[in-house]
Motif scaffolding. Structure first.
Motif, PDB file in Angstrom:
ATOM      1  N   GLU A  98       0.809  -1.211   0.000  1.00  0.00           N
ATOM      2  CA  GLU A  98       0.000   0.000   0.000  1.00  0.00           C
ATOM      3  C   GLU A  98       0.847   1.269   0.000  1.00  0.00           C
ATOM      4  O   GLU A  98       0.542   2.231  -0.704  1.00  0.00           O
ATOM      5  CB  GLU A  98      -0.898  -0.020   1.241  1.00  0.00           C
ATOM      6  N   GLN A  99       1.915   1.234   0.765  1.00  0.00           N
ATOM      7  CA  GLN A  99       2.666   2.485   0.950  1.00  0.00           C
ATOM      8  C   GLN A  99       3.897   2.608   0.048  1.00  0.00           C
ATOM      9  O   GLN A  99       4.398   3.700  -0.159  1.00  0.00           O
ATOM     10  CB  GLN A  99       3.093   2.597   2.418  1.00  0.00           C
ATOM     11  N   HIS A 100       4.355   1.494  -0.446  1.00  0.00           N
ATOM     12  CA  HIS A 100       5.579   1.570  -1.238  1.00  0.00           C
ATOM     13  C   HIS A 100       5.344   1.160  -2.697  1.00  0.00           C
ATOM     14  O   HIS A 100       5.579   1.933  -3.624  1.00  0.00           O
ATOM     15  CB  HIS A 100       6.636   0.666  -0.590  1.00  0.00           C
ATOM     16  N   TRP A 101       4.842  -0.070  -2.865  1.00  0.00           N
ATOM     17  CA  TRP A 101       4.729  -0.607  -4.223  1.00  0.00           C
ATOM     18  C   TRP A 101       3.729   0.143  -5.095  1.00  0.00           C
ATOM     19  O   TRP A 101       4.055   0.556  -6.210  1.00  0.00           O
ATOM     20  CB  TRP A 101       4.337  -2.095  -4.152  1.00  0.00           C
ATOM     21  N   LEU A 102       2.505   0.299  -4.580  1.00  0.00           N
ATOM     22  CA  LEU A 102       1.473   0.909  -5.441  1.00  0.00           C
ATOM     23  C   LEU A 102       1.795   2.367  -5.803  1.00  0.00           C
ATOM     24  O   LEU A 102       1.660   2.754  -6.964  1.00  0.00           O
ATOM     25  CB  LEU A 102       0.095   0.763  -4.788  1.00  0.00           C
ATOM     26  N   PRO A 103       2.264   3.202  -4.837  1.00  0.00           N
ATOM     27  CA  PRO A 103       2.632   4.569  -5.256  1.00  0.00           C
ATOM     28  C   PRO A 103       3.730   4.574  -6.315  1.00  0.00           C
ATOM     29  O   PRO A 103       3.706   5.373  -7.251  1.00  0.00           O
ATOM     30  CB  PRO A 103       3.128   5.215  -3.958  1.00  0.00           C
ATOM     31  N   LEU A 104       4.660   3.640  -6.166  1.00  0.00           N
ATOM     32  CA  LEU A 104       5.773   3.568  -7.128  1.00  0.00           C
ATOM     33  C   LEU A 104       5.265   3.182  -8.520  1.00  0.00           C
ATOM     34  O   LEU A 104       5.631   3.788  -9.534  1.00  0.00           O
ATOM     35  CB  LEU A 104       6.759   2.510  -6.605  1.00  0.00           C
ATOM     36  N   ILE A 105       4.384   2.177  -8.545  1.00  0.00           N
ATOM     37  CA  ILE A 105       3.824   1.721  -9.838  1.00  0.00           C
ATOM     38  C   ILE A 105       2.988   2.833 -10.460  1.00  0.00           C
ATOM     39  O   ILE A 105       3.051   3.091 -11.658  1.00  0.00           O
ATOM     40  CB  ILE A 105       2.982   0.440  -9.616  1.00  0.00           C
ATOM     41  N   GLN A 106       2.239   3.522  -9.622  1.00  0.00           N
ATOM     42  CA  GLN A 106       1.402   4.615 -10.132  1.00  0.00           C
ATOM     43  C   GLN A 106       2.274   5.686 -10.779  1.00  0.00           C
ATOM     44  O   GLN A 106       1.976   6.200 -11.854  1.00  0.00           O
ATOM     45  CB  GLN A 106       0.629   5.230  -8.977  1.00  0.00           C
ATOM     46  N   GLN A 107       3.382   5.980 -10.087  1.00  0.00           N
ATOM     47  CA  GLN A 107       4.249   7.027 -10.592  1.00  0.00           C
ATOM     48  C   GLN A 107       4.938   6.605 -11.897  1.00  0.00           C
ATOM     49  O   GLN A 107       5.041   7.381 -12.832  1.00  0.00           O
ATOM     50  CB  GLN A 107       5.314   7.316  -9.535  1.00  0.00           C
ATOM     51  N   TYR A 108       5.352   5.372 -11.950  1.00  0.00           N
ATOM     52  CA  TYR A 108       6.103   4.935 -13.127  1.00  0.00           C
ATOM     53  C   TYR A 108       5.185   4.680 -14.334  1.00  0.00           C
ATOM     54  O   TYR A 108       5.467   5.113 -15.439  1.00  0.00           O
ATOM     55  CB  TYR A 108       6.917   3.668 -12.811  1.00  0.00           C
ATOM     56  N   TYR A 109       4.088   3.970 -14.102  1.00  0.00           N
ATOM     57  CA  TYR A 109       3.200   3.600 -15.223  1.00  0.00           C
ATOM     58  C   TYR A 109       1.991   4.523 -15.366  1.00  0.00           C
ATOM     59  O   TYR A 109       1.170   4.331 -16.246  1.00  0.00           O
ATOM     60  CB  TYR A 109       2.711   2.157 -15.060  1.00  0.00           C
TER      61      TYR A 109
END
Ligand SMILES: Nc1nc2c(ncn2[C@@H]2O[C@H](COP(=O)(O)OP(=O)(O)OP(=O)(O)O)[C@@H](O)[C@H]2O)c(=O)[nH]1
Ligand SMILES: [Mg+2]
Length: 673
Positions: A98-109
């Motif tokens: 919730e706090q690391h993976w999804l924000p990162l994926i949102q930002q990249y893709y």
């Protein structure tokens, strides 16, 4: 250590193995004929580091501090969907997602890649904690709409492992452009697409789909009928959706509800199958086939389709399409959903001439806004969709199902003006017209058109207006009510009614293309029926007309002058070539000018009063041809007479020799011995 490799290994080998490699080698699944795709599963470790590195090199310095030097970065581009795995019993793994993976994926893709969350090790999870987990998942899906599904699974007990990979595949094959998760309704684009499909199958143009029409749609779209019991379906749709049926036939809202039903049953694949069948891509953009049939003039089928549209959308039956009616017709087009002749659409930039619209009194032709009415075709059943979506397992964020209410004003169009717009467009570009008709749901057909009785016959007349005089534009403005630009070719239209010899009416669409005096039109460049040749009292304006390459002895023409002072040269010339003398525009009513022009150009109909001379020497040629025909007849009759006499004479001679009894003929047909 959440079980990524185990999920892959179990899926492929069909058994759980407690010992798996740290990273599984790439797994290529055999092509599935149903899915029409090949799937490769790529295992990863520390993929987040690779994402951060990529973001850093993209110039996103906010993450530079997290940059890592790892060299074993997996391929993060060319990914179609992502499966994120967490360990259900270990809450910290959920928090990391919730706090690391999804924000990162949102930002990249940027939310463009669908994500499936595999909630692994279900076998170790205390089922009493499930309600709390559900709440966490709902809030996670609200924050990250690109998360398509969360699936509780276990690699060890092989629970829903296949589902994880199947949903990852489906997320790519059946993108969710169909559904607006935030609004909880079919997306506008999806509704537009369904609206177009509806019109394609509304063969009788009554704005409803009968059982026969629905059956035809099913047969042509799906390998097996999706909706087998139409009676039951109607009852169910009518129960849940207002105005779904009319005269026991499906309305556009009812038709949309059928697809809602498919989503309800989590059969997104069938909805996509239909949409792809009708040429929509993943972004619901309509693909226009390059080989659409192009006709020289608007075909009878196209005219019938446009007439049916007019009748269907003239909501108050006053014989006029209001601004709102027009908006409804074009509401199924992608944005901007405007008529093709609207300036904002800029459709004719590449064409020889551009479309110039009649000016309305309020000059509102340019003020297309958005509609003040809800589109009855496009209204999404409130709450209905919400229900179906939640049943389908998709996440649901909002239940507002209606379209926004908006204001819309535009000049209204009578039936003949509406048809005139299409004739004009077709004159400017048959290709663009054919594509626009296709967007509205029209398909050209080879079947003969059934013309109903009492249909007023119509003909279009393409008129090129030449002249080296300012009065050309003034006359055209008077005739069409449109402001022509004297510096570039522009086309507009009007119409007038003529009487046929049999007393019936013939409506003539006059499509005028104004040619600037410095534009040279070579023969064959544009297809036209009549040249309107305008001059004034300046002899140079008459001379200009004499030198036009596009106007030959084979060109029908009508001479129009704005001057009261008659140019003797022009009069004499018209007399010489045997066409009507120049028309004095200023001395005549608009209607008289239109009638005169129409009578010069109409072909294929006998008129009362009769047609006017517009083709040089036509009358003379006609007289000569008639004379030739008479001579030919006479020659023929004499020839036949001679043959008969010779034949009879020969016959009698033969009979004589044979001692025939036919001697009574002898005195009447003297035979030289
Ligand atoms: N009880 C249980 N154990 C599981 C399940 N799935 C995986 N495990 C165990 O969890 C441990 C980690 O599994 P892996 O598949 O190696 O996890 P991973 O995410 O690939 O780990 P890394 O590659 O190191 O990041 C192994 O001991 C597996 O046997 C499951 O569904 N239930
Ligand atoms: Mg692993």
């Amino acid at each position: 250590m959440v079980g990524k490799s185990s999920l892959i290994s179990t899926f492929v080998s069909r058994v759980f193995s407690p010992e798996v490699p740290g990273i599984m080698t790439r797994v290529q699944l055999p092509p599935d004929p149903g899915m029409l795709c090949t799937t490769t599963i790529i295992d990863s470790q520390e993929a987040d580091v690779a994402l951060m590195e990529a973001l850093a090199t993209r110039g996103d310095h906010s993450l530079t501090s997290l940059k890592s030097t790892t060299s074993s970065a997996p391929s993060i581009d060319h990914v179609d969907s992502i499966v994120l795995v967490y360990d259900l019993p270990r809450a910290e793994t959920f928090r990391r997602i919730e706090q690391h993976w999804l924000p990162l994926i949102q930002q990249y893709y940027q939310g463009k890649i669908p994500v499936i969350i595999a909630e692994n090790k279900m076998d170790l999870f205390d089922s009493n904690l499930l309600p709390q987990k559900r709440q966490e998942i709902i809030s996670l899906m609200q924050n990250f709409p690109f998360v398509r599904q969360c699936i509780k699974c276990s690699a060890q007990t092989m629970t829903r492992v296949d589902d994880v990979w199947l949903k990852a595949q489906e997320a790519v094959l059946y993108p969710l452009t169909l559904y607006d998760l935030e609004k909880g309704a079919l997306t506008g684009d999806c509704q537009k697409a369904l609206g177009r499909i509806f019109r394609m199958y509304d063969r009788d143009g009554d704005g409803l789909l009968s059982d026969v029409e629905i059956d035809r749609f099913q047969r042509e779209t799906f390998p097996v009928p999706m909706f087998s019991d139409l009676g039951m379906l109607k009852k169910s749709v009518a129960r849940h959706v207002e105005h779904a049926l009319d005269q026991n036939k499906f309305t556009p809202s009812g038709f949309v509800a059928l697809f809602d039903e498919l989503i309800n049953q989590n059969r997104l694949n069938m909805v996509w199958k239909a949409l792809r069948h009708f040429g929509y891509d993943d972004n619901l953009q309509l693909d226009i086939p390059p080989d659409l049939p192009i006709t020289k003039r608007l075909s009878p089928h196209a005219k019938r389709f446009l007439t049916a549209l007019f009748q269907q959308f003239d909501t108050n039956h006053d014989g006029v399409l209001s601004g709102d009616d027009l908006w409804l017709i074009f509401s199924i087009l992608p944005n901007p959903s405007l008529p093709p002749w609207h300036r904002q659409r800029d459709l004719f930039l590449e064409c020889f001439s551009s479309f110039v619209m009649r000016d309305s009194p309020s000059n509102s032709s340019e003020s297309y806004a958005t509609p003040s009415v809800k589109d009855p075709q496009l209204i999404v059943p409130e709450g209905e969709m919400a229900q179906s979506l939640s049943n389908s397992g998709l996440s649901l964020l909002s239940t507002s199902g209606s379209l926004p209410s908006l204001d819309f004003t535009q000049q209204s169009l009578s039936y003949w003006e509406w048809m005139g717009c299409w004739h004009t467009m077709h004159t400017i570009s048959p290709e663009i017209t054919s594509a626009e008709l296709y967007r509205l749901g029209f398909l050209e057909s080879k079947r003969p058109v059934k013309i109903k009785d009492k249909v007023v016959k119509s003909q279009q007349l393409r008129i090129m207006v030449f002249g080296d005089t300012k009065s050309k534009v003034t006359i055209l403005q008077r005739l069409c009510g449109a402001y022509f630009d004297a510096n570039r070719p522009e086309t507009s239209h009007t119409y007038c009614s003529l009487k046929r010899f049999n007393g019936e009416e013939l409506m003539v669409h006059l499509i005028f293309t104004c040619i600037p005096s410095d534009v040279s039109v070579t023969p064959g460049l544009v297809d036209f029926d009549l040249a309107m040749l305008v001059f004034d009292e300046e002899p140079s304006s008459w001379l200009y007309l004499q030198k036009l390459p596009a106007v030959t002895n084979e060109t029908r023409r009508v001479y129009v002058t704005s001057s009261e002072k008659e140019l003797r040269e022009a009069q004499e010339y018209c007399q010489k070539i045997d066409v009507e003398p120049p028309l004095q525009a200023d001395a005549l009513d608009r209607e008289d000018i239109l009638q005169h022009i129409a009578r010069c150009g109409v072909s294929g109909y006998d008129l009362q009063p009769k047609k006017l001379r517009s083709l040089p020497f036509e009358e003379q040629k006609r007289r000569e041809a008639a004379r030739r025909r008479t001579m030919l007849w006479l020659g023929g009759i004499v020839g036949v007479g001679v043959v008969v006499v010779v034949g009879v004479r020969f016959f009698i001679k033969q009979k004589d020799r044979a001692g025939s009894l036919w001697l009574w003929l002898r005195p009447r047909v003297p035979i030289a011995s």
